[in-house]
Design an enzyme around this catalytic site. Structure first.
Site, PDB file in Angstrom:
ATOM      1  N   GLY A  61      40.001  34.966  34.173  1.00  0.00           N
ATOM      2  CA  GLY A  61      39.343  33.574  34.335  1.00  0.00           C
ATOM      3  C   GLY A  61      38.775  33.453  35.750  1.00  0.00           C
ATOM      4  O   GLY A  61      38.735  34.518  36.290  1.00  0.00           O
ATOM      5  N   ASN A  62      38.663  32.308  36.114  1.00  0.00           N
ATOM      6  CA  ASN A  62      38.297  31.853  37.598  1.00  0.00           C
ATOM      7  C   ASN A  62      38.844  30.406  37.885  1.00  0.00           C
ATOM      8  O   ASN A  62      39.247  29.787  37.178  1.00  0.00           O
ATOM      9  CB  ASN A  62      36.754  32.147  38.029  1.00  0.00           C
ATOM     10  N   HIS A  63      38.813  30.186  38.955  1.00  0.00           N
ATOM     11  CA  HIS A  63      39.375  28.994  39.883  1.00  0.00           C
ATOM     12  C   HIS A  63      38.559  27.673  39.348  1.00  0.00           C
ATOM     13  O   HIS A  63      38.862  26.568  39.716  1.00  0.00           O
ATOM     14  CB  HIS A  63      39.372  29.023  41.119  1.00  0.00           C
TER      15      HIS A  63
END
Ligand code: C5P
Length: 397
Positions: free
Chosen positions: A208-210
């Site tokens: 995923g990412n932030h």
């Protein structure tokens, strides 16, 4: 017109406070969500019990609830509102608003409010025409507030003249008029993608990412506020959106792509704000992968959703994208604009302080197809959303 609108109704200590109950009732009937903020002297004229029974929400008056210590955030309230209406507004409250004397919850909320503020004065005719009151009203007007002029007629003092709070029906008409003029996106279908995507590795892990989704959600809210029919396609985030937005939750890039392709056919404007994972694991493990020395996960590219839509884009559709860069910002953004066949790209850089992931603020540059740049200073994401929505309106054919 007022359906789904978040209205703060500020009530102050005037005999006209009894009319505020009827105004509340009318707002609720129109489908607005109403939060009452009342000054201590307002409570001398009308009880919070009456008002909370009408709105279905506790009335806010103090900075915190004395017995529990629960803090009431004027900042959150100010940001929640689509409009703040102060009716009745006494000479004292008007003076405090004009000079920023923030000694009660109503004034602090007013000072934090980003939404338009409507002030309906109510007082005796001599108080109303006093130069202090008139100059305070002028000051408030010069700050962009709207004054709903009082009517002339019989006053509680027994005198007759100008100072009677405008009737609730007329205040409603004033608000409806304001909102209908601002509904430049009425009849337009807008699609916004927001948040990250999660690409599953096994039942426990994902890539995923932030991305917090805040920017995309703010854009969706702003389009909706201006009358658009908004479809928000959201990756996994911890955010709520208002009921006037239709929202489809997705997890992976492939899911987001499938929904976006279908929705795009019915869309006039699409703003691709999601931080889509560029790659996904080639294989998904049905069972949790056990630790056993080095692990290599083979990744395969995800579909580029914006580019996919760029291929099928019709003449009268607007397609916008975002570019989050760390270096060679402008050059990278421009090449994405071309590659994805976008009408404009919003550039934000991780090199800018307090911008992008997780922050409530962002600093953007919008680059159009012909290479023209519009640069904006660091702002709250809700304000940035207004700039993006306003910019988009210039492109509507
Ligand atoms: O190429 P890059 O990921 O930097 O492009 C960013 C823009 O493209 C954003 O508007 C993003 O929402 C969109 N995008 C997409 N699908 C992808 C990757 C990016 O729609 N797989």
């Amino acid at each position: 017109m007022l359906k789904g609108k978040h209205i703060i109704l500020g009530i102050t200590g005037s005999i006209a406070a009894y009319k505020a109950a009827y105004l509340t009732r009318l707002l609720i009937k129109k489908g607005a969500e109403v939060q009452i903020v009342i000054t201590p002297s307002g409570k001398e004229f009308i009880t919070p019990v009456t008002l909370s029974a009408l709105t279905g929400k506790p009335v806010v008056s103090e900075f915190f609830t004395a017995n529990t210590g629960e803090w009431h955030s004027h900042v959150d309230l100010g940001l929640w509102a689509d409009a703040m209406v102060i009716a009745p507004a006494t000479a004292s409250t008007i003076a405090k608003m004009a000079t920023g004397v923030a000694d009660n919850m109503l004034i602090t909320t007013y000072l934090s409010a980003k939404a338009p503020v409507f002030i309906a004065p109510a007082m005796d005719l001599d108080m109303y025409r006093h130069p202090s009151t008139q100059s305070n009203l002028k000051t408030l007007q010069s700050y962009g507030n709207y004054i709903i002029e009082p009517a002339s007629g019989f006053l509680a003092s027994g005198l007759e003249g100008k100072g009677r709070m405008e009737e609730p029906e007329n205040i409603i008409a004033y608000l409806e008029n304001y909102f209908s003029a601002g509904l430049s996106y009425a009849g337009k279908k807008v699609m916004v993608t927001a948040g990250p995507t999660y690409e599953k590795i096994d039942p426990v892990r994902f890539i995923g990412n932030h991305s917090s989704g805040k920017m995309g959600y703010a854009i969706a809210e702003e389009f909706a506020r201006r009358g658009a029919d908004v479809m928000l396609i959201s990756g996994p985030v911890n955010l709520q959106c208002s009921s006037r937005i239709r929202r489809i939750d997705v997890v992976s890039a492939k899911e987001m792509c499938a929904v976006a392709k279908e929705e795009f056919l019915k869309t006039d404007i699409a703003v691709m704000c999601a931080a889509v994972a560029d790659y996904a694991p080639k294989d998904y493990s049905e069972t949790k992968i056990k630790r056993n020395g080095d692990l290599t996960i083979e990744l395969v590219p995800n579909p580029d959703i914006a580019a996919t839509l760029g291929v099928i884009k019709r003449e009268n559709q607007i397609l916008a994208g975002f570019a989050l860069e760390t270096n060679d910002e402008e050059q990278n953004a421009k090449s994405k604009l071309v590659k994805k066949n976008l009408d404009y790209i919003v550039l934000n850089s991780l090199a800018d302080k307090d911008s992008c992931f997780g922050y409530d603020t962002n600093k953007i540059t919008i680059i159009s197809q012909n290479g023209q740049k519009a640069e904006y200073p660091l702002k709250d994401k809700k304000e940035v959303a207004k700039d993006i929505v306003e910019y988009t309106s210039l492109l509507i054919k």
